[in-house]
Design an enzyme around this catalytic site. Structure first.
Site, PDB file in Angstrom:
ATOM      1  N   HIS A 418     -11.708  10.407 -13.151  1.00 32.36           N
ATOM      2  CA  HIS A 418     -12.666   9.339 -13.445  1.00 32.36           C
ATOM      3  C   HIS A 418     -11.981   7.978 -13.551  1.00 32.36           C
ATOM      4  O   HIS A 418     -12.455   6.987 -12.976  1.00 32.36           O
ATOM      5  CB  HIS A 418     -13.408   9.643 -14.754  1.00 32.36           C
ATOM      6  CG  HIS A 418     -14.278   8.513 -15.201  1.00 32.36           C
ATOM      7  ND1 HIS A 418     -13.838   7.556 -16.087  1.00 32.36           N
ATOM      8  CD2 HIS A 418     -15.524   8.155 -14.834  1.00 32.36           C
ATOM      9  CE1 HIS A 418     -14.798   6.668 -16.262  1.00 32.36           C
ATOM     10  NE2 HIS A 418     -15.835   7.013 -15.522  1.00 32.36           N
ATOM     11  N   CYS A 749      17.282  -2.219  14.586  1.00 35.46           N
ATOM     12  CA  CYS A 749      16.677  -1.863  13.301  1.00 35.46           C
ATOM     13  C   CYS A 749      17.514  -2.368  12.131  1.00 35.46           C
ATOM     14  O   CYS A 749      17.218  -2.076  10.987  1.00 35.46           O
ATOM     15  CB  CYS A 749      16.489  -0.348  13.191  1.00 35.46           C
ATOM     16  SG  CYS A 749      18.028   0.594  13.348  1.00 35.46           S
TER      17      CYS A 749
END
Length: 791
Positions: A418, A749
């Protein structure tokens, strides 16, 4: 019957009559039962039954009078008015015609299941519930294990009264819904005996990143109420939808929840919570096959509604079958996905910040303020606007104060509890499942709650400055030079995938190993052979629920790789095999036995040299098996393999021979194997290396180190380390040229293009295929590339 409809008489067009929950059950019962999806039968009262109750008891005007000058921001006022309205309804009587129809319908349902009195769940369903722009889910009451007609009538009346719970009144008022334009239907459904098995929730969308390629499944032991309320930290599974549809076993992540309680049937109070056993806590509550079966059902339900769905399921301990007990549209991420902006939160300084507690991050925002520890609803008046709500767990009664919070922290709960669902809907960061938040935090203490660092959410001491960048991505055009991202943490992959990108240029396998596995791979190999190793007890404690070290290694590594590959699918994802140095391996659990002390680990026993050496070869074979699992079982064939620190072409051949023997055949099914170009020899002998490999990805950090003879970990000569040095640029130029001449892939990279626009410009001018950037540099360097290409 006038006031009752069985599920086979209902469909999704009946929301105004029986509410979203019951209309959805009718739609699924009619359409999905023939397709083999198990849905327990039941019936629902119509909205007319609710209006009849108000009319026969003459209470509509009384309710209006009680709520006439309501102030929902005054929690005392809200609680007082809500109690008066509920008491008014509970003191009313059910109209005789309705009571008679309920009893008749209950007999019919019991007869269908060959029982005198079948056990049912009695659930409220608001007639404005589960609309595309508002979810009333959880605002009214549910009653489980109802098994007599007297209990049924009592629970139906309680459901009617629950239309005016404090949270329901607050919810409707804050969203502009008229209290008398919302009626209540009561759904009565045969219960699934998940009290002696398991149950949970699943979403056909990732509730955090919003990726519609993912299915999220939460699972616990016992009845599902505890996973909805967040009382229990659930098991969690992610399934990749595109390859699931291709018939692959596409579970890309499993997380074991603590599951310390379970809810069972009880003769006196209908349900009871008891502690789970250690065995239950340390094992998954559903099998992989059941995960896949549920995921396939989620796809079927999503296709029926043509939108992402929030689904409750249960496994029957008597017949062993999986059942769907509820489904509603997912609202929060569905709204967010329509936005064409990307917003990124970042802490401006956490170097010396103290972490007070951590848990599951909900959302990707940051909030700060004063702690307010709330234990029960009677303490709500203590809560101030902008406070940080800290609680054991929350339920729908807590929504009025959650709307005032700048962040939410709970001891219990999983991604679908919840607190998590409401925090997403109202747009505040939440950290759930911390276990100890109410113990380690103090009332009025200033803290910062960060959900911007991946899967883990952190609560820091003090108010730490943070910044927010909003980026408009709707007008971005593709660049000729491919722009990839470097991804280290699999938990952040789906967030990074929302950035404008062409794939992943570097995913570090060693990062996954250090964070998810933590033990030296050869120590795990030894334990697999039943050999004693140092730190064995600690390694075993990390492995739960796995008992075999090899399966633990393969599962964790393949899941980490799989999360990154799935996030960017079908774009290419370049996975670099492990590139720890010996000093880093020594620091892993059990590592001291397997690593010598080297004077300079940077140029020591690392990369390709390890993989064919007998002291590490078996561990590298495991790495290959994990890669194969991702490509073959998960179906993620978008991954490419990159081998680091290959000193000679002969080393490359030896490594590829091992990879091929592990049934990862270079050139089959699009598998490409690259070398990391980071040693001057890779550039000088490019013609030889490129006979072995399908291309290069330049590692500018090591290439600079070895070209200039600078130990990049030495502070004394760090001023010489500069990727913009002419010698380094010539190396870059030569590498690009060699690949271009041979029609081979060439990318970069390393760190250089993320730091220096002039390096990015240089690489584009030289015709590099791709540049892989750190996520925080992507937009800045994208502009650099776009400007240069336009010129």
């Amino acid at each position: 019957m006038k006031y009752i409809r069985f599920f086979n008489e209902l469909n999704i067009d009946d929301i105004s009559i029986v509410g979203g929950k019951n209309a959805s059950l009718g739609e699924m019962y009619q359409n999905l039962t023939p397709k083999g999806v198990n849905i327990p039968n039941g019936f629902a009262t119509t909205s007319d039954a609710y209006w009849l109750l108000l009319e026969e008891n003459g209470i509509k005007n009384k309710i209006a009078s009680i709520l006439s000058d309501l102030n929902i921001n005054d929690t005392n006022n809200l609680q007082e008015r809500g109690l008066k309205v509920r008491t008014l309804i509970l003191n009313s009587h059910l109209p005789k015609v309705l009571a008679d129809e309920l009893i008749e319908a209950y007999k019919t349902l019991s007869g269908e299941y060959k029982k005198n009195a079948v056990d049912v769940a009695v659930r409220s369903s608001g007639t404005a519930e589960d609309l595309p722009d508002a979810s009333f889910a959880g605002q009214q009451e549910t009653f489980l294990n109802v098994s007599t007609k007297e209990e049924l009538l009592e629970c139906v009346l309680k459901c009617f009264a629950s239309l005016f719970t404090d949270r329901a009144i607050s919810y409707r008022t804050s969203r502009g819904f008229d209290h008398f334009k919302v009626a209540l239907s009561v759904g009565v459904q045969k219960m699934v005996r998940s009290d002696i098995s398991s149950s949970g929730i699943m979403f056909s969308i990732d509730t955090e990143s919003g990726s519609e390629n993912l299915i999220l499944i939460n699972s616990i032991w016992g009845l599902g109420e505890n996973v909805v309320s967040g009382r229990v930290n659930a098991d969690e599974f992610f399934i990749f939808k595109p390859t699931l549809k291709e018939g692959k076993k596409a579970i890309i992540k499993r997380s074991l929840g603590s599951k310390k309680e379970k809810m069972l049937y009880d003769e006196k109070s209908r349900t009871i919570d008891i502690a789970t056993t250690k065995e239950e806590q340390n094992s998954f509550s559903i099998t992989d096959n059941e995960v896949i079966e549920l995921a396939k059902i989620a796809v079927i339900i999503e296709n029926l509604y043509n939108r992402p769905m929030d689904i409750e399921w249960a496994k029957d301990g008597d017949d062993g079958k999986l059942y769907i007990v509820q489904a509603r549209p997912e609202t929060v991420k569905n709204r967010e996905n329509k936005s064409m902006t990307s917003r990124r939160y970042s802490l401006d300084g956490i170097k010396d910040a103290k972490i007070l507690t951590s848990g599951r991050a909900i959302g990707d925002k940051i909030g700060s303020g004063k702690v307010s520890i709330i234990n029960k609803t009677s303490e709500f008046q203590r809560f101030n606007d902008g406070d940080i709500l800290v609680a054991d767990s929350t339920n729908p009664d807590w929504e009025p104060i959650m709307k005032k919070a700048s962040a939410v922290i709970t001891n219990r709960g999983s991604r679908t509890c919840h607190a998590a669902i409401v925090a997403r809907e109202i747009g505040v960061p939440a950290v759930v499942g911390c276990t100890n938040a109410t113990e380690v935090l103090r009332d009025r203490q200033k803290v910062t709650v960060s959900c911007a660092q991946g899967d883990e959410g952190y609560v820091y001491e003090g108010e730490i400055p943070f910044s927010v960048k909003t980026l408009d991505i709707k007008n971005l055009k593709p660049t000729k030079t491919k722009l990839y991202v470097n991804v280290g943490n699999p938990a952040e992959a789906f967030h990074f995938a929302k950035l404008p990108n062409d794939g992943v240029g570097l995913a570090r396998m060693e990062f996954i190993m250090s964070n998810s596995i933590k033990a030296h791979p050869m120590a795990l190999v030894a334990m697999h052979k039943n050999q004693k190793v140092k730190d064995e007890e600690e390694i075993h404690s990390l492995m739960t629920p796995y008992t075999d070290t090899k399966e633990f290694f393969l599962q964790k590594l393949s899941e980490g790789i799989g999360m990154i590959a799935a996030a960017f699918y079908p774009k290419p994802v370049i996975i670099r095999t492990s590139d720890f140095k010996s000093n880093e391996y020594r620091n892993m659990l059990g590592g001291l036995e397997y690593e010598a002390v080297e004077e300079n680990p940077m140029i020591g026993f690392r990369g390709a040299s390890r993989y064919y050496d007998e002291s590490y070869r078996e561990a590298f074979e495991w790495e290959c098996e994990a890669l194969k699992r991702v490509r073959d079982e998960m179906g993620l064939k978008n991954i490419k393999i990159m081998i680091p620190f290959v000193r000679t072409p002969e080393e490359g051949k030896k490594v590829i021979e091992i990879i091929n023997k592990k049934e990862l055949h270079q050139g089959e099914n699009g598998l490409e194997i690259y070398a990391m170009c980071e040693i001057p020899a890779n550039v000088i002998l490019a013609d030889k290396f490129l006979e072995v490999f399908d291309g290069y990805s330049i590692g500018s950090n090591d290439l600079t180190q070895l070209t200039l003879g600078v130990d990049r970990e030495s502070a004394k000569i760090s001023h010489i380390f500069d990727e913009r040095n002419e010698a380094v640029k010539r190396m870059l130029q030569m590498a690009i040229k060699a690949c271009k001449e041979r029609g081979k892939y060439i990318g970069i990279c390393g760190q250089a293009p993320s730091d220096y626009p002039e390096i990015t410009q240089f690489l584009v001018q030289e015709g590099i295929d791709s540049i892989s950037l750190n996520p925080d540099s992507l937009f800045k360097m994208r502009q650099v590339v776009t400007d240069l290409e336009n010129r």
